[in-house]
Design an enzyme around this catalytic site. Structure first.
Site, PDB file in Angstrom:
ATOM      1  N   CYS A 257       0.830  -1.206   0.000  1.00 26.01           N
ATOM      2  CA  CYS A 257       0.000   0.000   0.000  1.00 26.01           C
ATOM      3  C   CYS A 257       0.860   1.249   0.000  1.00 26.01           C
ATOM      4  O   CYS A 257       1.351   1.678   1.051  1.00 26.01           O
ATOM      5  CB  CYS A 257      -0.948  -0.010   1.200  1.00 26.01           C
ATOM      6  SG  CYS A 257      -2.016   1.438   1.258  1.00 26.01           S
TER       7      CYS A 257
ATOM      8  N   CYS B 113      -0.497   4.101   2.119  1.00 24.80           N
ATOM      9  CA  CYS B 113      -0.301   3.898   3.562  1.00 24.80           C
ATOM     10  C   CYS B 113       1.143   4.154   3.970  1.00 24.80           C
ATOM     11  O   CYS B 113       1.416   4.757   5.004  1.00 24.80           O
ATOM     12  CB  CYS B 113      -0.648   2.463   3.956  1.00 24.80           C
ATOM     13  SG  CYS B 113      -2.156   1.828   3.243  1.00 24.80           S
ATOM     14  N   ASP B 114       2.082   3.656   3.175  1.00 25.57           N
ATOM     15  CA  ASP B 114       3.475   3.584   3.636  1.00 25.57           C
ATOM     16  C   ASP B 114       4.473   4.434   2.859  1.00 25.57           C
ATOM     17  O   ASP B 114       5.631   4.540   3.260  1.00 25.57           O
ATOM     18  CB  ASP B 114       3.938   2.117   3.603  1.00 25.57           C
ATOM     19  CG  ASP B 114       3.083   1.224   4.499  1.00 25.57           C
ATOM     20  OD1 ASP B 114       2.638   1.723   5.546  1.00 25.57           O
ATOM     21  OD2 ASP B 114       2.853   0.058   4.146  1.00 25.57           O
TER      22      ASP B 114
END
Length: 314
Positions: free
Chosen positions: A138, A141-142
């Site tokens: 992701c 997300c990261d």
């Protein structure tokens, strides 16, 4: 537990942000929900290390710890959290019949499906070992953890292009590893990555190994036409080859799209079966964030509560 069929008002299947939020709302409404965690208690967030984009955690929080907080909050209001995997359902009967671990039978007036989705992986040992240590499925997300660094992303669809463009905004360089000599992505998305000076597309390229002991240091890639190998110096390795919703067990009864995501009535969490609601990544292939999953979990509990009120008044 005896073999007699147990009866519950609200059964929640799955224990990510969606399932736990549904449990918090349903238990506060006095519905005494029972939640089964599924095979991966806490869901995808348990393989995420730092979560920095969930509101209310100004210093960030580890994914597993955050799910522990969600669980405690659900239990505080009376949710019964149980470990177990739903192996069969019969949605033709009222109340619905659910089988857990192939033996426990439960009748539920309403069912909330929050089984989530699982990222597809390449299947490399090094990818598994370094998951959460530079390997991620992701970018949204990261990606932030790799700002100003060089990264690689695997994939050739719209999502891969979107994530590559997202990474290019914050990273110094993005290698895009495409297995064939063309992409599956729409023309507009292809143009976006091809015209981005920070993105270098490596065609006909497959990953042999993610390099690094405790964190990602690079990736060994091979050109599947020439056999030429090359080591890329990167600190982040993103896999964007798709997700698989964990919805197989409901296929006989619930309407889904061709990828297996559950179809819900727009603006609600209702499925085609009365009294069965779906929330989180099991029905969302667009946003796939913890905060959006939690939002739909809230919706599912409210929808279930209204449904129960309606059938009790009839």
């Amino acid at each position: 537990m005896n073999q007699e069929t147990e009866k519950v008002k609200v059964l929640i299947i799955g224990s990510g942000p969606a399932g736990y939020t549904a449990a918090i709302y349903a238990s506060r409404a006095g519905l005494n929900p029972v939640l089964y965690t599924g095979g991966q208690p806490g869901g995808q967030l348990t393989i995420t290390t730092d979560v920095e984009n969930y509101p209310g955690y100004p210093d960030g929080i580890m994914g597993p710890e955050m799910m522990e907080d969600f669980r405690k909050q659900a239990e505080r209001f009376g949710t019964e959290v149980r470990y177990g995997l739903v192996t069969d359902v019969d949605f033709t009967v009222t109340p619905k019949l659910i089988t857990v671990d192939e033996q426990i039978k439960i009748h539920a007036d309403t069912v909330i499906i929050s089984t989530g989705a699982s990222a597809k992986w390449l299947g490399l040992e090094s990818e598994t070992r370094l998951n959460g240590r530079g390997v991620s499925a992701c970018a949204v997300c990261d990606g932030f953890f790799f700002r100003g660094q060089d990264v690689a992303i695997v994939g050739a669809g719209d999502t891969a292009c979107e994530e590559a463009a997202y990474l290019a905004n914050i990273c110094s360089k993005v290698y895009m590893l495409v297995r064939k000599d063309e992409m599956r992505a729409s023309q507009i998305m292809q143009k976006r990555v091809m015209n981005n000076p920070k993105i270098e597309i490596l065609w006909n390229t497959e990953t042999e190994e993610v390099l690094g002991e405790d964190e990602v240091k690079g990736a060994r890639v091979v050109n599947n036409k020439t056999g030429e190998k090359r080591d890329l110096e990167i600190s982040g390795f993103f896999v964007a080859i798709g997700h698989q919703p964990n919805t197989e067990v409901f296929k006989k009864f619930i309407h889904m799209d061709e990828a297996g995501y559950i179809k819900t009535v727009p603006g609600s969490t209702k499925t085609n079966v009365e009294g069965v609601f779906a929330c989180g990544d099991a029905q969302d292939n667009v946003y796939r964030q913890a905060v959006t999953a939690a939002g739909t979990g809230c919706m599912a509990a409210l929808d279930a509560e209204r449904y129960l009120a309606e059938i009790e008044n009839h």
